[in-house]
Design a protein around this motif. Structure first.
Motif, short mmCIF file in Angstrom:
data_model
loop_
_atom_site.label_atom_id
_atom_site.label_comp_id
_atom_site.label_asym_id
_atom_site.label_seq_id
_atom_site.Cartn_x
_atom_site.Cartn_y
_atom_site.Cartn_z
N PHE A 1 46.34 38.68 74.35
CA PHE A 1 47.30 37.93 73.52
C PHE A 1 46.95 38.00 72.04
O PHE A 1 47.82 37.92 71.18
CB PHE A 1 47.40 36.48 73.99
CG PHE A 1 48.03 36.33 75.34
CD1 PHE A 1 49.22 36.98 75.65
CD2 PHE A 1 47.46 35.53 76.33
CE1 PHE A 1 49.81 36.85 76.90
CE2 PHE A 1 48.05 35.39 77.57
CZ PHE A 1 49.22 36.06 77.87
N GLY A 2 45.68 38.15 71.75
CA GLY A 2 45.24 38.25 70.36
C GLY A 2 45.46 39.62 69.74
O GLY A 2 45.16 39.82 68.56
N SER A 3 46.02 40.55 70.52
CA SER A 3 46.21 41.91 70.01
C SER A 3 47.60 42.15 69.44
O SER A 3 47.85 43.20 68.83
CB SER A 3 45.97 42.92 71.15
OG SER A 3 46.98 42.81 72.14
N GLU A 4 48.53 41.19 69.63
CA GLU A 4 49.91 41.36 69.16
C GLU A 4 50.39 40.06 68.49
O GLU A 4 49.93 38.97 68.83
CB GLU A 4 50.85 41.69 70.33
CG GLU A 4 50.55 43.00 71.05
CD GLU A 4 51.00 44.22 70.27
OE1 GLU A 4 51.65 44.04 69.20
OE2 GLU A 4 50.72 45.34 70.72
N PRO A 5 51.35 40.17 67.56
CA PRO A 5 51.87 38.97 66.90
C PRO A 5 52.77 38.15 67.82
O PRO A 5 53.22 38.63 68.87
CB PRO A 5 52.68 39.54 65.73
CG PRO A 5 53.09 40.90 66.18
CD PRO A 5 51.96 41.40 67.03
N MET A 6 53.05 36.94 67.41
CA MET A 6 53.85 36.03 68.23
C MET A 6 55.24 36.59 68.49
O MET A 6 55.82 36.37 69.57
CB MET A 6 53.96 34.65 67.54
CG MET A 6 54.56 33.56 68.42
SD MET A 6 53.51 33.17 69.83
CE MET A 6 54.69 33.09 71.16
N SER A 7 55.80 37.31 67.53
CA SER A 7 57.13 37.88 67.73
C SER A 7 57.16 38.82 68.94
O SER A 7 58.15 38.87 69.68
CB SER A 7 57.58 38.63 66.48
OG SER A 7 56.65 39.65 66.14
N HIS A 8 56.07 39.53 69.16
CA HIS A 8 55.98 40.43 70.31
C HIS A 8 55.96 39.62 71.62
O HIS A 8 56.72 39.92 72.55
CB HIS A 8 54.70 41.27 70.21
CG HIS A 8 54.41 42.08 71.44
ND1 HIS A 8 55.03 43.28 71.72
CD2 HIS A 8 53.56 41.86 72.49
CE1 HIS A 8 54.59 43.76 72.86
NE2 HIS A 8 53.69 42.92 73.36
N SER B 1 47.98 37.53 67.40
CA SER B 1 47.25 38.21 66.33
C SER B 1 47.58 37.68 64.94
O SER B 1 46.79 37.82 64.01
CB SER B 1 47.52 39.72 66.37
OG SER B 1 48.89 39.99 66.10
N ASP B 2 48.75 37.04 64.79
CA ASP B 2 49.10 36.47 63.48
C ASP B 2 48.66 35.02 63.33
O ASP B 2 49.06 34.32 62.41
CB ASP B 2 50.60 36.61 63.21
CG ASP B 2 51.46 35.94 64.28
OD1 ASP B 2 50.89 35.41 65.26
OD2 ASP B 2 52.69 35.96 64.15
N GLY B 3 47.81 34.58 64.26
CA GLY B 3 47.23 33.24 64.15
C GLY B 3 48.05 32.12 64.76
O GLY B 3 47.70 30.95 64.61
N THR B 4 49.14 32.45 65.44
CA THR B 4 49.99 31.41 66.05
C THR B 4 49.44 31.00 67.41
O THR B 4 49.27 31.84 68.30
CB THR B 4 51.43 31.93 66.24
OG1 THR B 4 51.95 32.32 64.97
CG2 THR B 4 52.32 30.86 66.84
N TRP B 5 49.15 29.72 67.56
CA TRP B 5 48.77 29.20 68.87
C TRP B 5 50.03 29.01 69.70
O TRP B 5 51.08 28.64 69.17
CB TRP B 5 48.06 27.86 68.72
CG TRP B 5 46.68 27.94 68.13
CD1 TRP B 5 46.34 27.66 66.84
CD2 TRP B 5 45.49 28.32 68.80
NE1 TRP B 5 44.99 27.84 66.66
CE2 TRP B 5 44.44 28.25 67.85
CE3 TRP B 5 45.19 28.72 70.09
CZ2 TRP B 5 43.12 28.55 68.16
CZ3 TRP B 5 43.88 29.03 70.41
CH2 TRP B 5 42.86 28.94 69.45
#
Length: 410
Positions: free
Chosen positions: A299-306, A246-250
């Protein structure tokens, strides 16, 4: 140089340019070898690599520093008749001689193996070419992008379906080839320890590229059925794909079949295991795009840290896609000596990238700046046994640079 490193006392003459040959010499220097870098009086083009797009622009000659740290430098014009005297002494001094001059020019400059090995039968002559020494394109000039990437097939595979080939990072194939050349040199040194004989070792950018692409090239050799280029919305395997948080990290995700239940449980989506659309291999193959779309949304619903915590919790292989400005802050780099200080380079060039090989219990030589053009001309010529009168004659004839660069750090 330290006196107790693995290659302490090993003498290397680096006649190569750009990255692959010089990079192999850097690895040798990291473990104590004494390396002399030989350039034409005008200097090699890679000294200006940071000003050639698309390399990131800088006033700091970072590409040349990276490929030539820890070396001494001499500027020698091989087209000058008296330069052959210097070449002969260098060959007699050396244990390892690295060259990547194209063979037609190499022959004219009398740099071929048969030209120099007569002076030193214990010499390890290390040759880098674009396409190998035989075959219809042996004389074709090659850079890593043309020989390692394009000709090997790698560039046809490292792109998504429907997209044209892209432009890889300059030097990526060269640096892989440098490690291969280093391995060839060390293999030849081991042979010399056992037999006393020198060797002619070689590597090509093409061979290194085909080796890197070997899983798919081997598949082609045995007529395997290819799935086609990767398409992240219609992948061959939804568990081996690229997704975005969700924070744009591939990030790249690799979930082996045995891990799928644990991963879905950790994600809170065990329902996918019993979804009739994915209940057997035939249905899964038919509905893989729908599964991929579902995962894409999840996967697009949470940030990469999650997802970092989720994946780590079940020991799943994944990798966030980082940009260079992020990579330099990766907490793994400094503890593992991937990035190390460099002494004397000046400006903003305080850190450099170490070679990837570590020998536990052996500290690498601290990185020192690359030489200025012709910086060590007189010191090296004196070490080779030439007197002041002979050195003056070399300078007058143009065999070496007429002006000695200052030997102090910038």
């Amino acid at each position: 140089m330290t006196n107790d490193n693995i290659f302490s006392g090993l003498k290397v003459v680096d006649f190569a340019s750009f990255i692959a040959g010089p990079g192999a010499a850097v690895i040798l220097s990291d473990f104590g070898a004494d390396v002399i870098k030989v350039e034409p009086p005008t200097g090699e083009l890679w000294r200006m690599g940071q000003k050639i797009p698309p390399q990131p622009y800088s006033e700091e000659p970072y590409p040349f520093q990276l490929a030539n740290r820890n070396k001494r430098g001499i500027a020698l014009d091989l087209k000058s008749p008296s330069a052959q005297q210097v070449l002969e002494r260098l060959v007699k001094w050396a244990d390892v001689f690295i060259v990547n001059t194209p063979h037609p020019a190499r022959k004219k400059l009398k740099l071929e193996y048969d030209d120099v090995a007569q002076w030193n039968p214990r010499l390890i002559y290390a040759d880098v070419t674009g396409f190998g020494e035989k075959g219809p394109d042996a004389a074709l000039p090659g850079f890593d992008i043309t020989a390692y990437w394009a000709r090997s097939g790698l560039l046809s595979m490292t792109r998504d379906a429907g997209e044209p080939p892209t432009w890889p990072v300059a030097g990526s194939g060269d640096n892989a080839t440098a490690v291969g050349l280093y391995a060839a040199i060390v293999t030849a040194l081991y042979r010399r320890e056992r037999t006393g004989k020198g060797s002619y070792v070689s590597i090509s950018l093409l061979a290194a590229g085909v080796w890197s692409a070997s899983v798919f090239i081997q598949a082609a050799l045995c007529g395997a059925n290819f799935y086609g280029l990767h398409d992240r919305t219609h992948p061959a395997n939804a568990a081996l794909n690229v997704y975005r948080s969700s924070d744009g990290t591939w990030f790249v995700l690799i979930v082996t079949p045995d891990k799928i239940p644990a991963v879905l449980k950790a994600m809170g989506r065990e329902d996918i295991l019993t979804d009739p659309r994915f209940s057997d291999p035939a249905k899964l193959a038919e509905n893989r795009p729908q599964l991929t779309a579902m995962l894409n949304d999840i996967f697009g619903s949470e940030p990469m840290s999650h997802w970092y915590e989720v994946f780590n919790g079940v020991h799943v292989t994944f990798g966030a896609v980082r940009e260079p400005q992020e990579v330099i802050n990766d907490p793994q780099l400094r503890p593992n000596n991937i990035v190390v200080p460099i002494e004397g380079a000046g400006g903003n060039l305080k850190l450099t990238i170490s070679s990837p090989i570590q020998v536990h219990g052996v500290a690498k030589v601290p990185a020192k700046r690359a030489p200025e053009l012709g910086e060590h001309n007189e010191d090296i010529l004196k070490e080779l046994g030439f007197d002041a009168k002979e050195i003056g004659a070399f300078r007058a004839s143009g065999a070496i640079s007429k002006i000695k660069e200052p030997a102090t750090a910038k």
